[in-house]
Design a protein around this motif. Sequence first.
Motif, PDB file in Angstrom:
ATOM      1  N   UNK A  19      36.925  46.553  57.987  1.00 18.16           N
ATOM      2  CA  UNK A  19      36.066  45.435  58.377  1.00 18.16           C
ATOM      3  C   UNK A  19      36.697  44.683  59.539  1.00 18.16           C
ATOM      4  N   UNK A  20      35.852  43.957  60.244  1.00 21.18           N
ATOM      5  CA  UNK A  20      36.353  43.106  61.329  1.00 21.18           C
ATOM      6  C   UNK A  20      37.143  43.886  62.350  1.00 21.18           C
ATOM      7  N   UNK A  21      38.322  43.386  62.646  1.00 20.64           N
ATOM      8  CA  UNK A  21      39.164  44.000  63.679  1.00 20.64           C
ATOM      9  C   UNK A  21      40.148  45.008  63.082  1.00 20.64           C
ATOM     10  N   UNK A  22      39.632  45.909  62.237  1.00 21.60           N
ATOM     11  CA  UNK A  22      40.457  46.977  61.693  1.00 21.60           C
ATOM     12  C   UNK A  22      41.134  46.654  60.381  1.00 21.60           C
ATOM     13  N   UNK A  23      40.769  45.561  59.725  1.00 20.31           N
ATOM     14  CA  UNK A  23      41.362  45.225  58.434  1.00 20.31           C
ATOM     15  C   UNK A  23      40.827  46.160  57.355  1.00 20.31           C
ATOM     16  N   UNK A  24      41.720  46.580  56.448  1.00 23.92           N
ATOM     17  CA  UNK A  24      41.358  47.485  55.352  1.00 23.92           C
ATOM     18  C   UNK A  24      41.122  46.650  54.095  1.00 23.92           C
ATOM     19  N   UNK A  25      40.032  46.959  53.389  1.00 23.43           N
ATOM     20  CA  UNK A  25      39.711  46.240  52.159  1.00 23.43           C
ATOM     21  C   UNK A  25      39.124  47.213  51.149  1.00 23.43           C
ATOM     22  N   UNK A  26      39.297  46.906  49.891  1.00 20.56           N
ATOM     23  CA  UNK A  26      38.625  47.653  48.824  1.00 20.56           C
ATOM     24  C   UNK A  26      38.142  46.663  47.783  1.00 20.56           C
ATOM     25  N   UNK A  27      36.965  46.926  47.252  1.00 26.60           N
ATOM     26  CA  UNK A  27      36.398  46.150  46.158  1.00 26.60           C
ATOM     27  C   UNK A  27      36.166  47.101  44.999  1.00 26.60           C
ATOM     28  N   UNK A  28      36.468  46.639  43.797  1.00 22.53           N
ATOM     29  CA  UNK A  28      36.236  47.460  42.622  1.00 22.53           C
ATOM     30  C   UNK A  28      36.140  46.535  41.422  1.00 22.53           C
ATOM     31  N   UNK A  29      36.117  47.113  40.250  1.00 23.66           N
ATOM     32  CA  UNK A  29      36.006  46.357  39.013  1.00 23.66           C
ATOM     33  C   UNK A  29      37.025  46.899  38.027  1.00 23.66           C
ATOM     34  N   UNK A  30      37.607  46.007  37.250  1.00 20.08           N
ATOM     35  CA  UNK A  30      38.559  46.379  36.208  1.00 20.08           C
ATOM     36  C   UNK A  30      37.914  46.145  34.853  1.00 20.08           C
ATOM     37  N   UNK A  31      37.929  47.159  33.990  1.00 14.85           N
ATOM     38  CA  UNK A  31      37.421  47.036  32.615  1.00 14.85           C
ATOM     39  C   UNK A  31      38.583  46.634  31.721  1.00 14.85           C
ATOM     40  N   UNK A  32      38.450  45.494  31.060  1.00 16.60           N
ATOM     41  CA  UNK A  32      39.517  44.950  30.229  1.00 16.60           C
ATOM     42  C   UNK A  32      39.015  44.808  28.803  1.00 16.60           C
ATOM     43  N   UNK A  33      39.520  45.627  27.877  1.00 16.64           N
ATOM     44  CA  UNK A  33      39.057  45.517  26.486  1.00 16.64           C
ATOM     45  C   UNK A  33      39.531  44.206  25.868  1.00 16.64           C
ATOM     46  N   UNK A  34      38.651  43.591  25.099  1.00  9.45           N
ATOM     47  CA  UNK A  34      39.030  42.367  24.390  1.00  9.45           C
ATOM     48  C   UNK A  34      39.937  42.728  23.221  1.00  9.45           C
ATOM     49  N   UNK A  35      40.732  41.771  22.787  1.00  6.47           N
ATOM     50  CA  UNK A  35      41.719  42.043  21.738  1.00  6.47           C
ATOM     51  C   UNK A  35      41.117  42.064  20.342  1.00  6.47           C
ATOM     52  N   UNK A  36      39.845  41.748  20.219  1.00 12.18           N
ATOM     53  CA  UNK A  36      39.199  41.768  18.911  1.00 12.18           C
ATOM     54  C   UNK A  36      38.034  42.748  18.935  1.00 12.18           C
ATOM     55  N   UNK A  37      37.645  43.188  17.775  1.00 12.79           N
ATOM     56  CA  UNK A  37      36.523  44.116  17.659  1.00 12.79           C
ATOM     57  C   UNK A  37      35.350  43.410  16.989  1.00 12.79           C
ATOM     58  N   UNK A  38      34.159  43.859  17.330  1.00 10.83           N
ATOM     59  CA  UNK A  38      32.936  43.348  16.722  1.00 10.83           C
ATOM     60  C   UNK A  38      32.291  44.477  15.924  1.00 10.83           C
ATOM     61  N   UNK A  39      31.223  44.188  15.228  1.00  9.22           N
ATOM     62  CA  UNK A  39      30.571  45.182  14.360  1.00  9.22           C
ATOM     63  C   UNK A  39      30.210  46.479  15.087  1.00  9.22           C
ATOM     64  N   UNK A  40      29.802  46.375  16.347  1.00  9.29           N
ATOM     65  CA  UNK A  40      29.367  47.569  17.080  1.00  9.29           C
ATOM     66  C   UNK A  40      30.471  48.148  17.967  1.00  9.29           C
ATOM     67  N   UNK A  41      31.723  47.826  17.698  1.00 12.57           N
ATOM     68  CA  UNK A  41      32.845  48.383  18.460  1.00 12.57           C
ATOM     69  C   UNK A  41      33.607  47.299  19.193  1.00 12.57           C
TER      70      UNK A  41
END
Length: 118
Positions: A19-41
Motif C-alpha cells: 500500500x501507499x509508497x511500498x509499505x507491506x501490510x497484512x490483515x487476518x483474523x485470529x480464532x481464540x477459543x474461550x476457556x469455558x465450554x457451553x452446551x453446544x461445544x
Amino acid sequence: MNRLTVVGRIVRDVELREVGDGKIVMNNTLAIPRTYKVDHGQETDFINFVAWGKRAELIEEYCDKGNLVGLDGKIQSRNYENDKGQTVYVVEMLVDSVHFLQPRNSTRRRNRQKQAKN
C-alpha cells in the motif's frame, strides 16, 4: 494502558499487500477459543489483526491458515468510507510482536523453493 496478548489460530490464508509508497501490510483474523465450554461445544472469539512491514513478512513466511501463534500488540479503531458511501468502523489488533508456536510448514517451504527454480 492499551496492551493485548492473545494466542490463537490464523483463520485465513496469509496474504501480503503493498500500500501507499511500498509499505507491506497484512490483515487476518485470529480464532481464540474461550476457556469455558457451553452446551453446544466450545465458543470461539475472532479477533481481527493487522501487521506491517517485517512483522507481516515474517507471518507470511512462517505461518499458514490454522497455525497457532501468539500476538502482542494494542487495540486500535479506525473508520473508512466503503464504495456505497457508508462509513465503516473497524476495531482491530495492531501487532507489535509475533510468537510462533508451531514448527514452520515444510510443505509450504518446498513449494516456494520449487516456484523459485521455475
